[in-house]
Design a protein around this motif. Structure first.
Motif: not given
Length: 194
Positions: A57-67, A73-76, A91-98, A135-140
């Protein structure tokens, strides 16, 4: 990035039993909302098609606010993806910390005016699928040609089909009796036919 008061507000907004399927990013930004949780990789169909194995799975942490007037949207996102090595096809293990840093926009004009540190999140209606955003962020974050760091492409796997003595392998071969396909063109050129 966030002061203590901001963090306490985020924690109040996070108390969801599970992540919602659809989100209203502008409403979440107005409420200074946050989303934390996990999405199974097999639910991300376009990404899953590119993976060697779509378990995990992908762990998400997203913060929504107004500047000011800009909703952000900020997060990881964190995941360990099983990609297919382009050399050995294993197989190739690819860690993502985006890091996610998005400006919510509804037009190309707004996207063009975003500060440099933000990528546009184009909102076509009021809501969007949370998994599409993730998904878009992971594909990038995927490499164009995933390959192991070590020399995984070993010629030994393929040598069993190749004769060991090249001279012997060509002794029995006869020259090809097939006519060169371009010789017809050469004959036409020489005779002046067109």
């Amino acid at each position: 990035m966030f002061d203590a008061f901001d963090v306490s507000i985020y924690h109040c907004a996070v108390m969801l039993a599970r992540l919602p399927e659809y989100i209203d990013p502008l409403h979440l930004a107005d409420k200074r909302g946050a989303l934390k949780g996990q999405i199974p990789l097999h639910n991300l169909k376009r990404l899953a098609d590119l993976l060697f194995d779509d378990s995990g799975s992908v762990a998400i942490e997203l913060f929504f606010q107004r500047e000011g007037r800009l909703a952000t949207v900020d997060g990881r996102l964190e995941a360990v993806l099983q990609l297919r090595c382009q050399n050995c096809l294993e197989a190739l293990e690819w860690p993502v910390n985006s890091e996610v840093k998005l400006g919510i926009v509804t037009s190309i004009e707004q996207a063009d005016k975003l500060p440099e540190e933000f990528e546009p999140l184009m909102l076509e209606g009021e809501t969007l699928l949370l998994k599409d955003l993730v998904e878009e962020e992971l594909l990038l974050a995927l490499p164009a040609f995933p390959k192991h760091q070590h020399a995984c492409f070993e010629t030994g796997h393929f040598e069993k089909d190749i004769p060991t003595n090249k001279a012997e392998s060509f002794v029995d071969e006869k020259p090809s009796s097939r006519e060169n396909p371009f010789s017809i063109l050469a004959n036409l050129k020489n005779t002046g036919d067109s």
